[in-house]
Scaffold this active site. Sequence first.
Site, PDB file in Angstrom:
ATOM      1  N   LEU A   1       0.835  -1.201   0.000  1.00 54.40           N
ATOM      2  CA  LEU A   1       0.000   0.000   0.000  1.00 54.40           C
ATOM      3  C   LEU A   1       0.873   1.255   0.000  1.00 54.40           C
ATOM      4  CD1 LEU A   1      -2.553  -1.126   2.752  1.00 54.40           C
ATOM      5  CD2 LEU A   1      -2.728  -1.427   0.277  1.00 54.40           C
ATOM      6  N   PRO A   2       1.637   1.476  -1.067  1.00 50.43           N
ATOM      7  CA  PRO A   2       2.450   2.696  -1.110  1.00 50.43           C
ATOM      8  C   PRO A   2       1.546   3.928  -1.135  1.00 50.43           C
ATOM      9  CG  PRO A   2       2.475   1.598  -3.238  1.00 50.43           C
ATOM     10  CD  PRO A   2       1.737   0.694  -2.287  1.00 50.43           C
ATOM     11  N   HIS A   3       1.959   4.983  -0.447  1.00 51.13           N
ATOM     12  CA  HIS A   3       1.123   6.188  -0.401  1.00 51.13           C
ATOM     13  C   HIS A   3       1.985   7.416  -0.186  1.00 51.13           C
ATOM     14  CE1 HIS A   3       1.339   4.377   3.617  1.00 51.13           C
ATOM     15  NE2 HIS A   3       1.354   5.609   4.095  1.00 51.13           N
ATOM     16  N   ALA A   4       1.449   8.553  -0.631  1.00 55.87           N
ATOM     17  CA  ALA A   4       2.190   9.805  -0.513  1.00 55.87           C
ATOM     18  C   ALA A   4       1.232  10.982  -0.553  1.00 55.87           C
ATOM     19  CB  ALA A   4       3.190   9.923  -1.666  1.00 55.87           C
TER      20      ALA A   4
END
Length: 154
Positions: free
Chosen positions: A64-67
């Site tokens: 779950l990559p997030h930015a």
Amino acid sequence: MKLSQILKPEAIKVINSASSKKRLLHDVGELAHSAFQLNQSRVVEALQERESLGPTGVGHGVALPHARLDGLDSVQGGFIMLEKPVDFDAVDRQPVDLIFALFAPQDAGVEHLKALALVSRSLRDQGLCKKLRANPDPSTLYAILTSDQNVAAA
């Protein structure tokens, strides 16, 4: 909040394979650029910054990559399915093949956390993940992810 509020059909991609986690983050950046007109290099940079705080591979083949990024009015999501899993430094040390990336406005606050909780809760459902892995077609993946069976976040 429902997944259909943060995910649109053009933000889903099936990729044969990624050679590395770094390459996969570039693929996520390309998806963010094509689906949301975000600056690809800034997306990749922001995702890598977040990964340096701790890997977003949550286990069972899911990441779950997030930015947080400038240029967004609301939280948006992108989904990538890899036909060949890649090492993502996941907590269980298993390679990932289901990647749900979240992009939030700089000042998203609680909406970003609600979206992250929703995606995390949804992809912890092994039945859902099994359905996703059995259907490598973007439109089918969208239908599975946005069906009403998914629970809404608080």
